[in-house]
Design an enzyme around this catalytic site. Structure first.
Site, mmCIF file in Angstrom:
data_model
loop_
_atom_site.group_PDB
_atom_site.id
_atom_site.type_symbol
_atom_site.label_atom_id
_atom_site.label_comp_id
_atom_site.label_asym_id
_atom_site.label_seq_id
_atom_site.Cartn_x
_atom_site.Cartn_y
_atom_site.Cartn_z
ATOM 1 N N GLU A 59 15.537 -27.044 -8.853
ATOM 2 C CA GLU A 59 15.157 -26.798 -10.319
ATOM 3 C C GLU A 59 16.113 -26.195 -11.034
ATOM 4 O O GLU A 59 16.173 -26.508 -12.428
ATOM 5 C CB GLU A 59 13.961 -25.606 -9.815
ATOM 6 C CG GLU A 59 13.619 -24.777 -11.214
ATOM 7 C CD GLU A 59 12.150 -24.897 -11.473
ATOM 8 O OE1 GLU A 59 11.356 -24.460 -12.235
ATOM 9 O OE2 GLU A 59 11.185 -25.094 -10.233
ATOM 10 N N THR A 60 17.187 -25.637 -10.759
ATOM 11 C CA THR A 60 18.287 -24.903 -11.511
ATOM 12 C C THR A 60 19.007 -26.139 -12.260
ATOM 13 O O THR A 60 19.309 -25.984 -13.189
ATOM 14 C CB THR A 60 19.354 -24.049 -10.651
ATOM 15 O OG1 THR A 60 18.443 -22.853 -10.389
ATOM 16 C CG2 THR A 60 20.376 -23.658 -11.356
#
Length: 135
Positions: A59-60
């Site tokens: 996600e990052t």
């Protein structure tokens, strides 16, 4: 979370969770983002890298790529969908995630992410899709 060669705006995206997991950015662009994370401190009870840590890395990296794309359009990126498949175990060292853009559209950006261990073995894959909206 980032080195000197990265765009200055990436510092604005540094989150408490990313810091807690020890995520470090290596390369940032709309087409490709590379980051790494230590296994130590991010394990589950069996001593394996926690699947949730893998998900955070996906996600990052995908979010940062989508943000790079969105910024060029005066927009912001917010997550729509995240999926991850765990393919192997990491017990030590670092894992590296490489997020590659699958689609960079006007309203959606999607990234495929491969996570590998220090021996180059794929330990997880994931995909993040972000909505682009006005800033």
């Amino acid at each position: 979370m980032h080195g000197d060669a990265l765009p200055g705006w990436t510092g604005d995206l540094d989150s408490a969770l990313d810091q807690k997991l020890g995520i470090e950015l290596v390369e940032v662009g709309a087409d490709r983002v590379v980051g790494r994370m230590p296994v130590v401190g991010n394990t589950q009870p069996l001593g394996l890298l926690h699947g949730g840590a893998n998900a955070v890395l996906v996600e990052t990296l995908g979010s940062i790529g989508a943000t790079a794309h969105a910024r060029s359009r005066g927009m912001v990126a917010v997550g729509l969908e995240l999926n991850i498949t765990h393919l192997g175990a990491a017990r030590s060292g670092w894992v590296t995630g490489v997020a590659v853009a699958v689609r960079l559209g006007g309203t959606v950006a999607s990234y495929q992410v491969e996570i590998t261990d220090e021996d180059g073995r794929t330990t997880a894959t994931g995909r993040l899709t972000c909505l682009l909206r006005p800033a």
